[in-house]
Design a protein around this motif. Structure first.
Motif, PDB file in Angstrom:
ATOM      1  N   VAL A 252     -17.384 -13.445 -22.302  1.00 48.53           N
ATOM      2  CA  VAL A 252     -16.544 -14.021 -23.360  1.00 48.53           C
ATOM      3  C   VAL A 252     -16.205 -15.475 -23.101  1.00 48.53           C
ATOM      4  CG1 VAL A 252     -15.538 -11.805 -23.961  1.00 48.53           C
ATOM      5  CG2 VAL A 252     -14.425 -13.221 -22.223  1.00 48.53           C
ATOM      6  N   THR A 253     -16.303 -15.922 -21.845  1.00 51.60           N
ATOM      7  CA  THR A 253     -15.943 -17.317 -21.549  1.00 51.60           C
ATOM      8  C   THR A 253     -16.962 -18.303 -22.094  1.00 51.60           C
ATOM      9  OG1 THR A 253     -17.023 -17.204 -19.370  1.00 51.60           O
ATOM     10  CG2 THR A 253     -14.678 -16.669 -19.465  1.00 51.60           C
ATOM     11  N   LYS A 254     -18.128 -17.804 -22.571  1.00 52.82           N
ATOM     12  CA  LYS A 254     -19.088 -18.708 -23.187  1.00 52.82           C
ATOM     13  C   LYS A 254     -18.537 -19.244 -24.513  1.00 52.82           C
ATOM     14  CE  LYS A 254     -22.936 -18.467 -20.587  1.00 52.82           C
ATOM     15  NZ  LYS A 254     -22.678 -17.410 -19.643  1.00 52.82           N
ATOM     16  N   ASP A 255     -17.706 -18.431 -25.187  1.00 47.09           N
ATOM     17  CA  ASP A 255     -17.147 -18.826 -26.480  1.00 47.09           C
ATOM     18  C   ASP A 255     -15.651 -19.099 -26.409  1.00 47.09           C
ATOM     19  OD1 ASP A 255     -19.399 -18.500 -28.521  1.00 47.09           O
ATOM     20  OD2 ASP A 255     -19.489 -16.622 -27.408  1.00 47.09           O
ATOM     21  N   THR A 256     -15.011 -18.693 -25.333  1.00 45.14           N
ATOM     22  CA  THR A 256     -13.567 -18.862 -25.181  1.00 45.14           C
ATOM     23  C   THR A 256     -13.291 -19.667 -23.929  1.00 45.14           C
ATOM     24  OG1 THR A 256     -13.247 -16.688 -26.181  1.00 45.14           O
ATOM     25  CG2 THR A 256     -11.360 -17.640 -25.024  1.00 45.14           C
ATOM     26  N   PRO A 257     -12.514 -20.777 -24.011  1.00 44.73           N
ATOM     27  CA  PRO A 257     -12.176 -21.540 -22.811  1.00 44.73           C
ATOM     28  C   PRO A 257     -11.559 -20.630 -21.757  1.00 44.73           C
ATOM     29  CG  PRO A 257     -11.484 -22.723 -24.776  1.00 44.73           C
ATOM     30  CD  PRO A 257     -11.935 -21.359 -25.228  1.00 44.73           C
ATOM     31  N   LEU A 258     -11.846 -20.921 -20.478  1.00 48.92           N
ATOM     32  CA  LEU A 258     -11.415 -20.047 -19.395  1.00 48.92           C
ATOM     33  C   LEU A 258      -9.907 -19.800 -19.423  1.00 48.92           C
ATOM     34  CD1 LEU A 258     -12.054 -18.456 -16.864  1.00 48.92           C
ATOM     35  CD2 LEU A 258     -11.898 -20.579 -15.534  1.00 48.92           C
ATOM     36  N   LEU A 259      -9.109 -20.878 -19.582  1.00 50.19           N
ATOM     37  CA  LEU A 259      -7.656 -20.716 -19.572  1.00 50.19           C
ATOM     38  C   LEU A 259      -7.203 -19.806 -20.715  1.00 50.19           C
ATOM     39  CD1 LEU A 259      -4.906 -21.364 -18.421  1.00 50.19           C
ATOM     40  CD2 LEU A 259      -4.862 -23.462 -19.803  1.00 50.19           C
ATOM     41  N   LYS A 260      -7.811 -19.980 -21.885  1.00 46.98           N
ATOM     42  CA  LYS A 260      -7.445 -19.152 -23.026  1.00 46.98           C
ATOM     43  C   LYS A 260      -7.813 -17.692 -22.771  1.00 46.98           C
ATOM     44  CE  LYS A 260      -7.919 -18.775 -28.049  1.00 46.98           C
ATOM     45  NZ  LYS A 260      -8.550 -19.337 -29.266  1.00 46.98           N
ATOM     46  N   ALA A 261      -8.975 -17.453 -22.134  1.00 43.99           N
ATOM     47  CA  ALA A 261      -9.391 -16.098 -21.805  1.00 43.99           C
ATOM     48  C   ALA A 261      -8.412 -15.465 -20.818  1.00 43.99           C
ATOM     49  CB  ALA A 261     -10.806 -16.099 -21.226  1.00 43.99           C
ATOM     50  N   CYS A 262      -7.943 -16.260 -19.834  1.00 49.00           N
ATOM     51  CA  CYS A 262      -6.966 -15.764 -18.860  1.00 49.00           C
ATOM     52  C   CYS A 262      -5.658 -15.380 -19.548  1.00 49.00           C
ATOM     53  CB  CYS A 262      -6.699 -16.817 -17.786  1.00 49.00           C
ATOM     54  SG  CYS A 262      -8.075 -17.103 -16.653  1.00 49.00           S
ATOM     55  N   GLU A 263      -5.207 -16.236 -20.444  1.00 49.16           N
ATOM     56  CA  GLU A 263      -3.952 -15.967 -21.151  1.00 49.16           C
ATOM     57  C   GLU A 263      -4.069 -14.707 -22.008  1.00 49.16           C
ATOM     58  OE1 GLU A 263      -3.397 -19.575 -23.260  1.00 49.16           O
ATOM     59  OE2 GLU A 263      -2.469 -20.644 -21.585  1.00 49.16           O
ATOM     60  N   GLU A 264      -5.204 -14.571 -22.699  1.00 51.70           N
ATOM     61  CA  GLU A 264      -5.405 -13.393 -23.541  1.00 51.70           C
ATOM     62  C   GLU A 264      -5.446 -12.124 -22.707  1.00 51.70           C
ATOM     63  OE1 GLU A 264      -8.729 -11.466 -26.580  1.00 51.70           O
ATOM     64  OE2 GLU A 264      -8.865 -13.586 -26.018  1.00 51.70           O
ATOM     65  N   ALA A 265      -6.161 -12.170 -21.574  1.00 51.33           N
ATOM     66  CA  ALA A 265      -6.256 -11.005 -20.699  1.00 51.33           C
ATOM     67  C   ALA A 265      -4.898 -10.620 -20.135  1.00 51.33           C
ATOM     68  CB  ALA A 265      -7.249 -11.277 -19.568  1.00 51.33           C
ATOM     69  N   PHE A 266      -4.104 -11.634 -19.742  1.00 52.92           N
ATOM     70  CA  PHE A 266      -2.782 -11.380 -19.161  1.00 52.92           C
ATOM     71  C   PHE A 266      -1.846 -10.732 -20.184  1.00 52.92           C
ATOM     72  CE2 PHE A 266       1.503 -12.653 -17.801  1.00 52.92           C
ATOM     73  CZ  PHE A 266       1.476 -12.165 -16.499  1.00 52.92           C
ATOM     74  N   GLU A 267      -1.860 -11.249 -21.403  1.00 51.83           N
ATOM     75  CA  GLU A 267      -1.005 -10.688 -22.449  1.00 51.83           C
ATOM     76  C   GLU A 267      -1.447  -9.264 -22.796  1.00 51.83           C
ATOM     77  OE1 GLU A 267       1.790 -11.844 -23.696  1.00 51.83           O
ATOM     78  OE2 GLU A 267       1.587 -13.513 -22.284  1.00 51.83           O
ATOM     79  N   LEU A 268      -2.749  -9.033 -22.800  1.00 54.41           N
ATOM     80  CA  LEU A 268      -3.253  -7.696 -23.079  1.00 54.41           C
ATOM     81  C   LEU A 268      -2.824  -6.726 -21.980  1.00 54.41           C
ATOM     82  CD1 LEU A 268      -4.953  -5.915 -24.934  1.00 54.41           C
ATOM     83  CD2 LEU A 268      -6.981  -6.587 -23.624  1.00 54.41           C
ATOM     84  N   SER A 269      -2.856  -7.180 -20.739  1.00 49.41           N
ATOM     85  CA  SER A 269      -2.427  -6.351 -19.617  1.00 49.41           C
ATOM     86  C   SER A 269      -0.957  -5.973 -19.746  1.00 49.41           C
ATOM     87  CB  SER A 269      -2.679  -7.090 -18.298  1.00 49.41           C
ATOM     88  OG  SER A 269      -2.183  -6.366 -17.205  1.00 49.41           O
ATOM     89  N   ARG A 270      -0.136  -6.943 -20.135  1.00 49.12           N
ATOM     90  CA  ARG A 270       1.296  -6.678 -20.325  1.00 49.12           C
ATOM     91  C   ARG A 270       1.514  -5.681 -21.460  1.00 49.12           C
ATOM     92  NH1 ARG A 270       4.757 -12.132 -20.591  1.00 49.12           N
ATOM     93  NH2 ARG A 270       6.366 -10.548 -20.792  1.00 49.12           N
ATOM     94  N   ALA A 271       0.758  -5.841 -22.526  1.00 48.16           N
ATOM     95  CA  ALA A 271       0.910  -4.945 -23.678  1.00 48.16           C
ATOM     96  C   ALA A 271       0.534  -3.508 -23.307  1.00 48.16           C
ATOM     97  CB  ALA A 271       0.041  -5.431 -24.840  1.00 48.16           C
ATOM     98  N   ILE A 272      -0.526  -3.360 -22.507  1.00 45.18           N
ATOM     99  CA  ILE A 272      -0.949  -2.028 -22.075  1.00 45.18           C
ATOM    100  C   ILE A 272       0.122  -1.396 -21.182  1.00 45.18           C
ATOM    101  CG2 ILE A 272      -2.620  -0.793 -20.638  1.00 45.18           C
ATOM    102  CD1 ILE A 272      -4.738  -2.788 -21.660  1.00 45.18           C
ATOM    103  N   LYS A 273       0.668  -2.215 -20.254  1.00 40.23           N
ATOM    104  CA  LYS A 273       1.711  -1.695 -19.360  1.00 40.23           C
ATOM    105  C   LYS A 273       2.932  -1.251 -20.160  1.00 40.23           C
ATOM    106  CE  LYS A 273       4.420  -2.800 -15.253  1.00 40.23           C
ATOM    107  NZ  LYS A 273       4.707  -3.796 -14.196  1.00 40.23           N
ATOM    108  N   GLN A 274       3.333  -2.062 -21.165  1.00 40.29           N
ATOM    109  CA  GLN A 274       4.493  -1.723 -21.977  1.00 40.29           C
ATOM    110  C   GLN A 274       4.246  -0.454 -22.793  1.00 40.29           C
ATOM    111  OE1 GLN A 274       7.520  -3.361 -21.810  1.00 40.29           O
ATOM    112  NE2 GLN A 274       8.173  -1.545 -22.973  1.00 40.29           N
ATOM    113  N   ALA A 275       3.009  -0.314 -23.288  1.00 41.18           N
ATOM    114  CA  ALA A 275       2.650   0.878 -24.055  1.00 41.18           C
ATOM    115  C   ALA A 275       2.760   2.126 -23.189  1.00 41.18           C
ATOM    116  CB  ALA A 275       1.244   0.745 -24.620  1.00 41.18           C
TER     117      ALA A 275
END
Length: 351
Positions: A252-275
């Motif tokens: 996915v980093t080919k189309d998404t800047p690395l920092l943005k990919a990290c931020e998206e992954a981190f937020e997704l991880s938090r959402a899964i934990k909260q769920a």
């Protein structure tokens, strides 16, 4: 997807290392290579031939019917023409050598599987290729017409075998036939035979009119330009979406800047934990683990193999005592030690 890939400068092509192993341009892919297949673009054919992507395949009522009815069509043709045999019967005892490619001795680029053939009385000399088709659209076959994809398929196979004509047999099915293809019977009222001479066939490719030899030359040049180079034809975001989704999901980093990919992954991880918290998943998992550990130990102690839906499986295997070996044979142990780098991705406490 095991291959590394990247975009070209304009981000409208995919680049991979020139493949060492490839699939071939089959009769089906020939129309794709020439840009004449409404269901697959040249880019899609490139993805498959280079083995970069293979779309998931599921049988449909059409493919199931086709497989069931093909032998019936061959039997029908045996009543119409002399020396008609299935390709399996033609190759006989060496069929396994040709099962997946009937042209392995004829071409390094092209390949495919024939349905049936006609021969001279010697049962060896080919006189024509027979292509068996099923359809629910008789209008596509009216007045001796043959759909372009099938026409190219038959033309390619006939050309590779040095033949001058192609025989198409097509039977037309209704809903009941698709529901129960095993009951279908081919006859003169539901089946047609179309014979085409190879020299009469002309195909319009990118505004040019090509005979089969011209199509073969086009395919040869296409192979050199795209397969041997590892650089794809231009893709279409809409038509090639299935292939592109699979390719892009592998990195996915080919189309998404690395920092943005990290931020998206981190937020997704938090959402899964909260769920998990909201639905008490963590507590249920802990309770399940505790229960299963207790069940396992009790079954071991009581020599119980089955209990409800649980089965205790015993495994016996040898265990290497590495620490003891290292102490007793330090020099030999160090001789076989390699330094290997590994990486572990961790998240900050902000989660």
């Amino acid at each position: 997807m095991a291959k590394n890939w990247n975009y070209n400068e304009n981000k409208n092509k995919i680049i991979i290392d020139p493949p060492k192993q490839t699939l071939r341009i089959t009769g089906h892919r020939m129309s794709s290579v020439l840009g004449l297949n409404e269901y697959q673009t040249p880019f899609g054919a490139w993805c498959e031939i280079t083995k970069l992507v293979k779309l998931p395949f599921e049988d449909t009522k059409y493919t199931i019917a086709g497989k069931a009815i093909e032998p019936k069509l061959i039997d029908y043709m045996k009543k119409k023409l002399p020396n008609v045999v299935s390709i399996e019967d033609y190759y006989g005892n060496v069929f396994e050598d040709f099962r997946w490619n009937n042209f392995k001795d004829d071409s390094k680029i092209y390949g495919g599987v024939i349905d049936a053939v006609t021969t001279l009385n010697d049962k060896k000399t080919l006189t024509a290729i027979i292509e068996c088709k099923t359809s629910s659209h008789p209008e596509h076959w009216s007045n001796g017409m043959v759909p372009t994809e099938y026409l190219l398929q038959g033309a390619l196979y006939s050309y590779l075998k040095g033949l001058k004509q192609i025989i198409f047999v097509c039977t037309f099915l209704n809903d009941i036939d698709y529901a129960h293809p095993e009951n279908f019977e081919a006859n003169d009222s539901n089946t047609i035979i179309v014979i085409k001479k190879l020299n009469d066939l002309i195909f319009e490719v990118n505004g040019e009119y090509l005979n089969i030899e011209g199509c073969i030359e086009y395919g040869n040049n296409w192979w050199k330009s795209y397969i041997e180079s590892g650089i794809s034809p231009e893709f279409d975001e809409t038509k090639d979406k299935e292939y592109l989704d699979i390719i892009r999901s592998s990195d996915v980093t080919k189309d998404t800047p690395l920092l943005k990919a990290c931020e998206e992954a981190f937020e997704l991880s938090r959402a899964i934990k909260q769920a998990k918290v909201d639905n008490s998943i963590d507590e249920m998992e802990k309770r399940l683990k505790s229960l299963e550990n207790s069940i396992k130990q009790e079954m071991i102690d009581s020599d119980t193999v089955m209990c409800g839906n649980y089965k205790l499986n015993k495994q016996v295997k040898k265990s290497f005592r590495e620490e003891d070996f290292a102490k007793e044979h330090e020099e030999l142990y160090n001789k076989y030690i390699d330094i290997v780098e590994s990486y572990r991705l961790t998240k900050g406490k902000g989660e």
